[in-house]
Enzyme design. Structure first.
Site, PDB file in Angstrom:
ATOM      1  N   ARG A  30       0.811  -1.211   0.000  1.00 55.64           N
ATOM      2  CA  ARG A  30       0.000   0.000   0.000  1.00 55.64           C
ATOM      3  C   ARG A  30       0.851   1.270   0.000  1.00 55.64           C
ATOM      4  O   ARG A  30       0.354   2.356  -0.316  1.00 55.64           O
ATOM      5  CB  ARG A  30      -0.917   0.014   1.226  1.00 55.64           C
ATOM      6  CG  ARG A  30      -2.064  -0.960   1.156  1.00 55.64           C
ATOM      7  CD  ARG A  30      -2.722  -1.155   2.525  1.00 55.64           C
ATOM      8  NE  ARG A  30      -3.013   0.102   3.196  1.00 55.64           N
ATOM      9  CZ  ARG A  30      -4.113   0.824   2.995  1.00 55.64           C
ATOM     10  NH1 ARG A  30      -5.016   0.418   2.114  1.00 55.64           N
ATOM     11  NH2 ARG A  30      -4.319   1.942   3.658  1.00 55.64           N
ATOM     12  N   HIS A  41      11.297  25.192  19.968  1.00 57.61           N
ATOM     13  CA  HIS A  41      12.339  25.176  20.997  1.00 57.61           C
ATOM     14  C   HIS A  41      12.459  23.760  21.570  1.00 57.61           C
ATOM     15  O   HIS A  41      11.447  23.144  21.920  1.00 57.61           O
ATOM     16  CB  HIS A  41      12.010  26.162  22.115  1.00 57.61           C
ATOM     17  CG  HIS A  41      13.192  26.472  22.985  1.00 57.61           C
ATOM     18  ND1 HIS A  41      13.853  27.669  22.950  1.00 57.61           N
ATOM     19  CD2 HIS A  41      13.847  25.724  23.908  1.00 57.61           C
ATOM     20  CE1 HIS A  41      14.853  27.657  23.814  1.00 57.61           C
ATOM     21  NE2 HIS A  41      14.867  26.476  24.413  1.00 57.61           N
ATOM     22  N   HIS A  96      12.281  20.831  23.698  1.00 55.82           N
ATOM     23  CA  HIS A  96      11.711  20.621  25.028  1.00 55.82           C
ATOM     24  C   HIS A  96      10.845  19.373  25.047  1.00 55.82           C
ATOM     25  O   HIS A  96      10.463  18.841  24.008  1.00 55.82           O
ATOM     26  CB  HIS A  96      10.873  21.829  25.448  1.00 55.82           C
ATOM     27  CG  HIS A  96       9.571  21.947  24.721  1.00 55.82           C
ATOM     28  ND1 HIS A  96       9.469  22.374  23.403  1.00 55.82           N
ATOM     29  CD2 HIS A  96       8.284  21.677  25.100  1.00 55.82           C
ATOM     30  CE1 HIS A  96       8.209  22.380  23.025  1.00 55.82           C
ATOM     31  NE2 HIS A  96       7.456  21.960  24.029  1.00 55.82           N
ATOM     32  N   GLU A 155      -7.730   2.365  12.304  1.00 51.35           N
ATOM     33  CA  GLU A 155      -7.087   2.736  13.554  1.00 51.35           C
ATOM     34  C   GLU A 155      -8.068   3.419  14.515  1.00 51.35           C
ATOM     35  O   GLU A 155      -8.204   3.011  15.683  1.00 51.35           O
ATOM     36  CB  GLU A 155      -5.905   3.687  13.275  1.00 51.35           C
ATOM     37  CG  GLU A 155      -4.760   3.042  12.526  1.00 51.35           C
ATOM     38  CD  GLU A 155      -4.961   3.020  11.016  1.00 51.35           C
ATOM     39  OE1 GLU A 155      -4.198   2.324  10.318  1.00 51.35           O
ATOM     40  OE2 GLU A 155      -5.895   3.713  10.529  1.00 51.35           O
TER      41      GLU A 155
END
Length: 348
Positions: free
Chosen positions: A19, A157, A159, A309
């Site tokens: 796929r 940033h 983190h 899903e």
């Protein structure tokens, strides 16, 4: 078409690699056009800047930790005075939410930090887990990083965040149950047996250095899903020795460098530390590890979660884990494509 068993999540993953080449006319994602600056006066995570709540960041030079200004849990979460109608239920969401800035520079990624900085970060994770996990009422410490616009991050940033909560997130509950059942049945560690199987096969192993390893698991759901783990089975990062922590930091940095080097672009991912609950109960066989879930299956194409899903609760993988591991094994993990190992000059 093949189904592969995911032993930690106790579910089948459908592998449908053909796929990946199917025609696509849907949404595509382009990498950021311009690099971020080393310092951004508008960034609420840069040193010395004011945050939304009015607090001002320290002029930090290393890892910087602060309580999240917009926490999802709190120590003063109220207990509801009303009861929802059956079959519903409600309870307080209590805990501590923190932000961990990796480095004062705004434009760096974890993969670009020099080795000692990565060790410093992992040592901070250790300290935070020990502190928060030891608090009364904290049943689990979740440390995670959302990296890249493709996973909804607005601030580049470097983190991560920490949620220390009075509840245990479902994935960790599932893993703890699977590990306990495996331990009772075999006397061994489920993750340890997975690592042994990966080492025996070898084709999906990305890094193996000292007391740490990284690999694309046999049951990978995302194209470039990767596990990073210590060789010794421990319930949390807090249990690692200094030597084990250095090896884990080295393997993590090299693995993230491979991802960035694959297409010479910032590779987005969700990273989570999978650690045993701190609820005072025994969790036999639990193996601490780090999971990386990169959402891209091509440079400009996301793995979208859709009917199978979201609606079916299963997972269809569009690629073979062995093929994706081969791609990552073929690129360098020691030098970042942006000349990444940060020198002391750039560190200043």
């Amino acid at each position: 078409w093949e189904q592969r068993w995911h032993p930690l999540r106790r579910q089948w993953v459908v592998i449908a690699a053909h796929r990946d080449a199917r025609p696509w006319s849907g949404q595509e994602h382009a990498p950021a056009a311009a690099p971020a600056p080393a310092y951004d006066p508008r960034c609420y995570l840069c040193p010395g800047n004011a945050r939304v709540g009015g607090a001002v960041n320290d002029a930090y030079t290393g890892v910087f930790v602060f309580d999240n200004d917009h926490p999802c849990v709190g120590g003063d979460a109220p207990t509801s005075t009303t009861h929802p109608p059956a079959p519903y239920a409600a309870r307080p969401a209590r805990g501590v939410s923190r932000v961990v800035c990796y480095h004062p520079r705004h434009d760096l990624r974890l993969a670009q930090l020099e080795p000692r900085r990565v060790v410093e970060l992992l040592a901070t994770w250790q300290q935070q887990h020990r502190e928060l996990g030891g608090r009364a009422g904290v049943n689990h410490v979740l440390i995670f990083e959302n990296n890249g616009e493709q996973v909804g991050v607005s601030n580049p940033h470097p983190h991560c965040q920490i949620y220390a909560t009075n509840f245990v997130f479902p994935t960790i509950e599932q893993e703890a149950a699977a590990c306990a059942e495996h331990y009772e049945r075999t006397g061994g560690s489920l993750l340890g047996d997975m690592i042994a199987a990966e080492l025996a096969d070898g084709s999906r192993v990305l890094e193996r250095r000292g007391e740490a390893i990284s690999f694309v698991p046999y049951c990978a759901r995302y194209a470039y899903e990767t596990f990073v783990a210590p060789r010794r089975m421990v319930p949390s990062i807090a249990e690692l020795s200094p030597g084990e922590l250095e090896d884990l930091a080295d393997v993590l940095k090299r693995t993230l460098t491979r991802l960035d080097n694959l297409w010479s672009m910032p590779f987005p991912y969700v990273m989570a530390l999978h650690q045993a609950p701190t609820d005072g109960r025994a969790h036999p066989g639990f193996g601490f590890h780090i999971e990386l879930h990169p959402p891209l299956r091509r440079p400009n194409l996301l793995k979208f979660l859709a009917g199978p899903e979201v609606g079916g609760g299963g997972f269809i993988a569009d690629t073979w884990p062995e093929a994706k591991a081969a791609e990552l094994r073929a690129v360098a993990g020691d030098v970042h494509h942006l000349d990444a190992t940060m020198s002391e000059v750039s560190d200043g």
